[in-house]
Enzyme design. Structure first.
Site, PDB file in Angstrom:
ATOM      1  CB  CYS A 179      -0.931   0.002   1.210  1.00  0.00           C
ATOM      2  SG  CYS A 179      -1.967   1.467   1.312  1.00  0.00           S
ATOM      3  N   GLY A 180       1.066   1.847  -1.171  1.00  0.00           N
ATOM      4  CA  GLY A 180       1.943   3.006  -1.271  1.00  0.00           C
ATOM      5  C   GLY A 180       1.402   4.222  -0.542  1.00  0.00           C
ATOM      6  CG  HIS A 181      -2.935   5.301   0.266  1.00  0.00           C
ATOM      7  ND1 HIS A 181      -3.377   4.024  -0.011  1.00  0.00           N
ATOM      8  CD2 HIS A 181      -3.672   5.722   1.334  1.00  0.00           C
ATOM      9  CE1 HIS A 181      -4.327   3.692   0.842  1.00  0.00           C
ATOM     10  NE2 HIS A 181      -4.524   4.704   1.671  1.00  0.00           N
ATOM     11  CG  ASP A 197      -6.064   4.150  -4.454  1.00  0.00           C
ATOM     12  OD1 ASP A 197      -6.198   5.261  -3.902  1.00  0.00           O
ATOM     13  OD2 ASP A 197      -5.047   3.445  -4.343  1.00  0.00           O
TER      14      ASP A 197
END
Length: 352
Positions: free
Chosen positions: A111-113, A273
């Site tokens: 999960c980058g965010h 997203d």
């Protein structure tokens, strides 16, 4: 609608504390207190334990940990688009934090965010020391490996976070997939999670909020069609296999620093997203580089369906693919103390 579930035994009370951030519009709820211990020697093992304890047809009652996931991702305390993380120990002293990422349908591998939000929180709360002006490095163990975030500061405030993802490796190019809108070509990239990229125009859809029902339906259909696809298998760790998200993208005019795209990522069971998707941006970078559309020193301006932006750049080659860095802005939105009383008939809540 999914009905009430996970009611606490009469008289019991669950108390959970959390701090909320958003990264480019996508929520991230960091659980800071109220979690039971999660056994395992690594973050990846703890995720497997969390998944295994989530309940089944023969043993439907979820674990204490999964009841907290339900509590925070369902109404009335959450919503179907909620995303968050459980803090767990890192794999070793090389990282400051470990995290289990969760959403309404379960536990993700990347999960980058969320990584950006977690790094900002670690600095904001003083867990990781940072200068008033300058950059702090935060190393985080996630289920897909170790990632690093650079938290940029000015005047004692966090201004941006850049995270360096695990290597992004292309799994397949131009796989033909039949959909209700016709046959489309799909690219698969492993970038912490496996993403399928599809040009939205090939489906006859623009990437915009007015088209979200069509985009969501197309994303779910494509993901279902790729179930069991061999190219979605991770070469080193089978726990990272399977298509997690479908990126529906469209090209925008190039900017002064390089290419520009707008996309929406539909993941899990139809979740959308709101951000440009951090690890999904890594996947887009790998494909642009492979197609010769991203030159050294250029950047991808990656715009979300709501107009927020991540900036992505290539860092270089790696034996397992390419290394990428994604930069965005993250902001604290709240601090919470959630309660579940044993006599609440809605239990851990519901989803609409």
């Amino acid at each position: 609608m999914s009905g009430p579930a996970g009611q606490a035994p009469p008289g019991d009370r669950v108390v959970v504390e959390a701090v909320d951030y958003h990264t480019a519009g996508e929520p991230f709820r960091i659980v800071t207190a109220g979690l039971p211990p999660v056994p395992g020697d690594s973050v990846a093992e703890r995720r497997a334990v969390a998944i295994g304890a989530g309940g089944s047809a023969t043993s439907p009652r979820p674990s204490a940990l999964d009841r907290i996931r339900q509590l925070l991702s369902r109404e009335p305390r959450g919503h179907a688009g909620m995303y968050g993380g459980f803090l767990v120990p890192p794999d070793d002293d090389g990282a400051q934090l470990g995290v289990l990422f969760w959403h309404k349908d379960g536990y993700s591998t990347a999960c980058g965010h969320g990584t950006m939000a977690l790094a900002a929180w670690a600095v904001d709360c003083g867990l990781v020391g940072a200068p008033e002006d300058g950059t702090a490095r935060v190393r985080i163990d996630v289920p897909s490996g170790r990632v690093t975030a650079a938290v940029h500061r000015s005047g004692g405030r966090t201004t941006a976070v850049a995270f360096r993802n695990v290597p992004a490796r292309i799994g397949a190019r131009r796989l033909p997939v039949a959909t209700s809108r016709g046959r489309v070509a799909v690219d698969l990239v492993h970038a912490g999670a496996c993403y399928a990229s599809v040009r939205a125009a090939d489906l006859g859809i623009d990437v915009g909020t007015e088209q979200l029902p069509e985009l969501t339906a197309a994303g779910r259909e494509i993901r279902a069609a790729l179930a069991g696809e061999p190219a979605a298998r991770h070469l080193a760790d089978p726990r990272l296999s399977g298509v997690y998200g479908v990126i529906l993208y469209q090209e925008l005019p190039d900017g002064p620093s390089g290419p520009s795209q707008r996309s929406v990522t539909v993941f899990a069971d139809g979740q959308v997203d709101r951000s440009p998707c951090g690890s999904g941006s890594s996947a887009r970078l790998a494909l642009l580089a492979a197609d010769g559309l991203l030159a050294p020193g250029e950047e991808l301006r990656h715009e979300s369906v709501i107009g927020t932006v991540f900036t992505g750049r290539l860092l270089g080659a790696h034996p397992d693919g390419v290394l990428t860095e994604i930069t965005g802005a993250t902001h604290r939105t709240g601090e919470h103390r959630f309660l579940l009383d044993g006599d609440d008939p809605l239990g851990t809540g519901f989803l609409l």
